[in-house]
Design a protein around this motif. Sequence first.
Motif, PDB file in Angstrom:
ATOM      1  N   ASP A 183       0.693  -1.455   0.422  1.00 44.92           N
ATOM      2  CA  ASP A 183      -0.095   0.117   0.284  1.00 44.92           C
ATOM      3  C   ASP A 183       0.752   0.971   0.119  1.00 44.92           C
ATOM      4  OD1 ASP A 183      -1.988   2.286   1.693  1.00 44.92           O
ATOM      5  OD2 ASP A 183      -3.258   0.847   1.060  1.00 44.92           O
ATOM      6  N   SER A 186       0.381   4.297   1.035  1.00 46.49           N
ATOM      7  CA  SER A 186      -0.189   5.142   2.200  1.00 46.49           C
ATOM      8  C   SER A 186       1.312   4.049   2.962  1.00 46.49           C
ATOM      9  CB  SER A 186      -1.014   4.696   2.726  1.00 46.49           C
ATOM     10  OG  SER A 186      -1.720   3.975   2.793  1.00 46.49           O
ATOM     11  N   ARG A 187       0.825   3.018   3.233  1.00 47.97           N
ATOM     12  CA  ARG A 187       2.065   2.315   4.656  1.00 47.97           C
ATOM     13  C   ARG A 187       3.465   2.041   3.925  1.00 47.97           C
ATOM     14  NH1 ARG A 187      -0.988  -1.976   5.412  1.00 47.97           N
ATOM     15  NH2 ARG A 187      -0.156  -3.033   3.171  1.00 47.97           N
ATOM     16  N   SER A 188       3.581   2.569   2.390  1.00 46.59           N
ATOM     17  CA  SER A 188       5.596   2.085   2.200  1.00 46.59           C
ATOM     18  C   SER A 188       5.702   0.784   1.765  1.00 46.59           C
ATOM     19  CB  SER A 188       5.806   3.117   2.255  1.00 46.59           C
ATOM     20  OG  SER A 188       6.587   2.715   3.538  1.00 46.59           O
ATOM     21  N   TYR A 189       4.647  -0.068   2.506  1.00 41.26           N
ATOM     22  CA  TYR A 189       5.857  -1.424   2.345  1.00 41.26           C
ATOM     23  C   TYR A 189       3.971  -3.099   2.362  1.00 41.26           C
ATOM     24  CZ  TYR A 189       4.698  -1.440   7.977  1.00 41.26           C
ATOM     25  OH  TYR A 189       3.594  -1.222   8.865  1.00 41.26           O
ATOM     26  N   GLY A 190       4.218  -3.638   2.076  1.00 40.22           N
ATOM     27  CA  GLY A 190       3.732  -4.551   1.850  1.00 40.22           C
ATOM     28  C   GLY A 190       4.030  -5.952   1.159  1.00 40.22           C
ATOM     29  N   GLU A 234       9.154  -3.009  -0.238  1.00 40.64           N
ATOM     30  CA  GLU A 234       9.381  -1.894   1.307  1.00 40.64           C
ATOM     31  C   GLU A 234       9.428  -0.401  -0.278  1.00 40.64           C
ATOM     32  OE1 GLU A 234      10.480  -1.106   5.539  1.00 40.64           O
ATOM     33  OE2 GLU A 234      11.816  -2.009   4.178  1.00 40.64           O
ATOM     34  N   ARG A 287       7.671  -8.633   9.874  1.00 38.23           N
ATOM     35  CA  ARG A 287       6.210  -8.158   8.950  1.00 38.23           C
ATOM     36  C   ARG A 287       4.894  -9.372   8.686  1.00 38.23           C
ATOM     37  NH1 ARG A 287       6.350  -3.091   9.831  1.00 38.23           N
ATOM     38  NH2 ARG A 287       7.966  -2.113   8.599  1.00 38.23           N
TER      39      ARG A 287
END
Length: 247
Positions: free
Chosen positions: A48, A50-54, A71, A124
């Motif tokens: 995502d 907005s989160r900048s990682y996933g 990331e 994570r």
Amino acid sequence: MTRIIQEASLLLTIVITESPFNANLAILEPGEKNYQAAFEGIENFQFDESRSYGFNISESGDMAIDGYFVEKTPVKTETFDVATQQVVDREIEQTLLIPFQLDFDIGLLSIFSDQSDTSKLISRIGEASGFSFPITETQLPIGRLYANLQDREWSIDVSSIRIQNFEAEGGLSGTYTIKDVGDIRIRELIDSHSSDITILRANIKTPSQEATFGFFQSGTVRLYSSLESEEPLWSEVKEITREAYNG
């Protein structure tokens, strides 16, 4: 986002099929329940902006999940500004891609990246799955691993071992790499220095495949030969490594 996925898929292929590659290992608690928790958690924890990682799952099934962690991080770099004819500092976004496989059949997490990424990925995955199952990063017992390899009807040719705290003649001690180790000598060295062996390199030959591996006490297995990640020899080496952790 599509471009990032394409780049990550390409990286996963390159890392696993080109020689050499590293698989940094951690222990999972196996089982169907944990597989479902991991799959649902990771699927709902996609990359995502907005989160900048996933995460992104590239393949799943048979109690295993293949994918990568994505990331984006800001990185400062120096560049030349043609208009001002000066070297200036600029900040760019760098995309980090970490390919991995969760195998809940044998209970092993394989991370195809630098060892420094292992703790981050474990954290994570735990975050995504609600910490519903343990993932443990621990040292690989080289002595037990070698014994497990010897139990197979394979040709095992040890090319070198590295021993820390090795006492040589004259009262000297240090880290030594010993090459061209014979079968009898390697067994003696492992029996007497089991906890101090940090690296064992060996060529493994089965009736159908052959490859050279490096086994590191840190928990890394390095493949020095061309071998794809799901070929029988690599799969069996993973199982043997997991068995070594069990004692």
